[in-house]
Motif scaffolding. Structure first.
Motif, PDB file in Angstrom:
ATOM      1  N   LEU A   1     -37.056  22.334  46.506  1.00 48.83           N
ATOM      2  CA  LEU A   1     -35.708  22.542  45.997  1.00 48.83           C
ATOM      3  C   LEU A   1     -34.729  21.734  46.847  1.00 48.83           C
ATOM      4  CD1 LEU A   1     -34.335  24.385  43.859  1.00 48.83           C
ATOM      5  CD2 LEU A   1     -33.970  26.018  45.679  1.00 48.83           C
ATOM      6  N   ILE A   2     -33.974  20.842  46.188  1.00 44.03           N
ATOM      7  CA  ILE A   2     -33.005  20.014  46.909  1.00 44.03           C
ATOM      8  C   ILE A   2     -31.689  19.974  46.139  1.00 44.03           C
ATOM      9  CG2 ILE A   2     -34.766  18.551  47.968  1.00 44.03           C
ATOM     10  CD1 ILE A   2     -33.974  16.402  45.850  1.00 44.03           C
ATOM     11  N   THR A   3     -30.637  19.562  46.817  1.00 45.86           N
ATOM     12  CA  THR A   3     -29.347  19.416  46.160  1.00 45.86           C
ATOM     13  C   THR A   3     -29.240  18.024  45.538  1.00 45.86           C
ATOM     14  OG1 THR A   3     -28.242  18.538  48.113  1.00 45.86           O
ATOM     15  CG2 THR A   3     -28.250  20.947  47.845  1.00 45.86           C
ATOM     16  N   ALA A   4     -28.330  17.872  44.599  1.00 45.02           N
ATOM     17  CA  ALA A   4     -28.096  16.577  43.975  1.00 45.02           C
ATOM     18  C   ALA A   4     -27.662  15.551  45.024  1.00 45.02           C
ATOM     19  CB  ALA A   4     -27.055  16.700  42.869  1.00 45.02           C
ATOM     20  N   SER A   5     -26.847  15.978  45.984  1.00 41.17           N
ATOM     21  CA  SER A   5     -26.398  15.069  47.046  1.00 41.17           C
ATOM     22  C   SER A   5     -27.563  14.587  47.892  1.00 41.17           C
ATOM     23  CB  SER A   5     -25.374  15.771  47.946  1.00 41.17           C
ATOM     24  OG  SER A   5     -24.243  16.131  47.200  1.00 41.17           O
ATOM     25  N   GLU A   6     -28.491  15.493  48.191  1.00 41.80           N
ATOM     26  CA  GLU A   6     -29.683  15.136  48.966  1.00 41.80           C
ATOM     27  C   GLU A   6     -30.529  14.126  48.188  1.00 41.80           C
ATOM     28  OE1 GLU A   6     -32.618  15.118  51.982  1.00 41.80           O
ATOM     29  OE2 GLU A   6     -30.535  15.784  52.028  1.00 41.80           O
ATOM     30  N   LEU A   7     -30.661  14.319  46.890  1.00 42.42           N
ATOM     31  CA  LEU A   7     -31.410  13.382  46.063  1.00 42.42           C
ATOM     32  C   LEU A   7     -30.774  11.998  46.094  1.00 42.42           C
ATOM     33  CD1 LEU A   7     -33.650  12.766  43.989  1.00 42.42           C
ATOM     34  CD2 LEU A   7     -32.031  13.464  42.215  1.00 42.42           C
ATOM     35  N   LYS A   8     -29.460  11.948  45.931  1.00 46.73           N
ATOM     36  CA  LYS A   8     -28.759  10.664  45.955  1.00 46.73           C
ATOM     37  C   LYS A   8     -28.966   9.935  47.277  1.00 46.73           C
ATOM     38  CE  LYS A   8     -24.983  12.162  42.993  1.00 46.73           C
ATOM     39  NZ  LYS A   8     -23.535  12.430  42.955  1.00 46.73           N
TER      40      LYS A   8
ATOM     41  N   GLY B   1     -25.600  25.452  43.469  1.00 46.14           N
ATOM     42  CA  GLY B   1     -26.528  26.569  43.643  1.00 46.14           C
ATOM     43  C   GLY B   1     -27.409  26.880  42.451  1.00 46.14           C
ATOM     44  N   LYS B   2     -27.314  26.104  41.369  1.00 45.07           N
ATOM     45  CA  LYS B   2     -28.118  26.349  40.173  1.00 45.07           C
ATOM     46  C   LYS B   2     -29.033  25.159  39.920  1.00 45.07           C
ATOM     47  CE  LYS B   2     -24.666  29.210  37.961  1.00 45.07           C
ATOM     48  NZ  LYS B   2     -23.818  29.413  36.794  1.00 45.07           N
ATOM     49  N   ILE B   3     -30.267  25.435  39.520  1.00 41.86           N
ATOM     50  CA  ILE B   3     -31.206  24.361  39.202  1.00 41.86           C
ATOM     51  C   ILE B   3     -30.738  23.673  37.925  1.00 41.86           C
ATOM     52  CG2 ILE B   3     -33.571  23.803  38.534  1.00 41.86           C
ATOM     53  CD1 ILE B   3     -34.490  26.139  40.281  1.00 41.86           C
ATOM     54  N   VAL B   4     -30.566  22.347  38.005  1.00 42.53           N
ATOM     55  CA  VAL B   4     -30.081  21.578  36.864  1.00 42.53           C
ATOM     56  C   VAL B   4     -31.098  20.553  36.350  1.00 42.53           C
ATOM     57  CG1 VAL B   4     -27.646  21.880  37.429  1.00 42.53           C
ATOM     58  CG2 VAL B   4     -28.890  19.918  38.349  1.00 42.53           C
ATOM     59  N   ALA B   5     -32.120  20.260  37.150  1.00 42.73           N
ATOM     60  CA  ALA B   5     -33.099  19.254  36.732  1.00 42.73           C
ATOM     61  C   ALA B   5     -34.397  19.448  37.508  1.00 42.73           C
ATOM     62  CB  ALA B   5     -32.562  17.860  36.965  1.00 42.73           C
ATOM     63  N   LYS B   6     -35.430  18.821  36.976  1.00 42.86           N
ATOM     64  CA  LYS B   6     -36.742  18.860  37.616  1.00 42.86           C
ATOM     65  C   LYS B   6     -37.334  17.461  37.555  1.00 42.86           C
ATOM     66  CE  LYS B   6     -41.347  20.459  36.473  1.00 42.86           C
ATOM     67  NZ  LYS B   6     -42.118  21.265  35.538  1.00 42.86           N
ATOM     68  N   LEU B   7     -37.798  16.968  38.690  1.00 42.98           N
ATOM     69  CA  LEU B   7     -38.533  15.713  38.745  1.00 42.98           C
ATOM     70  C   LEU B   7     -40.008  16.051  38.870  1.00 42.98           C
ATOM     71  CD1 LEU B   7     -36.465  13.597  41.313  1.00 42.98           C
ATOM     72  CD2 LEU B   7     -36.494  13.360  38.833  1.00 42.98           C
ATOM     73  N   SER B   8     -40.819  15.446  38.032  1.00 42.18           N
ATOM     74  CA  SER B   8     -42.255  15.683  38.131  1.00 42.18           C
ATOM     75  C   SER B   8     -42.997  14.394  37.836  1.00 42.18           C
ATOM     76  CB  SER B   8     -42.692  16.788  37.171  1.00 42.18           C
ATOM     77  OG  SER B   8     -42.425  16.423  35.843  1.00 42.18           O
TER      78      SER B   8
END
Length: 72
Positions: free
Chosen positions: A2-9, A30-37
């Motif tokens: 679980l990561i934040t959008a900012s961390e992903l960027k 604080g809400k899950i908005v996407a999943k990378l798989s």
């Protein structure tokens, strides 16, 4: 994972490598908005589910065709 959008960027390369092993869920506010798989893992899961279906239902090709046509 679980990561934040900012961390992903900030670390996109790291997480692209990570999805080979595990799905990565992205949160925003604080809400899950996407999943990378991994595309490979998804294909394998689909194949596994189809093989399981076929193993439980040993129809011949002709029987399967007749059943499909009967549903139309």
């Amino acid at each position: 994972m679980l990561i934040t959008a900012s961390e992903l960027k900030a670390n996109i390369g790291r997480y692209l490598d990570e999805i080979i092993q595990d799905d990565v869920y992205i949160t925003r506010n604080g809400k899950i908005v996407a999943k990378l798989s991994s595309a490979t893992q998804d294909k394998q899961a689909i194949l596994d589910s189809l093989v399981g279906i076929a193993a439980d239902n040993p129809l011949t090709l002709e029987e399967a065709r007749a059943e499909r046509l009967a549903r139309q």
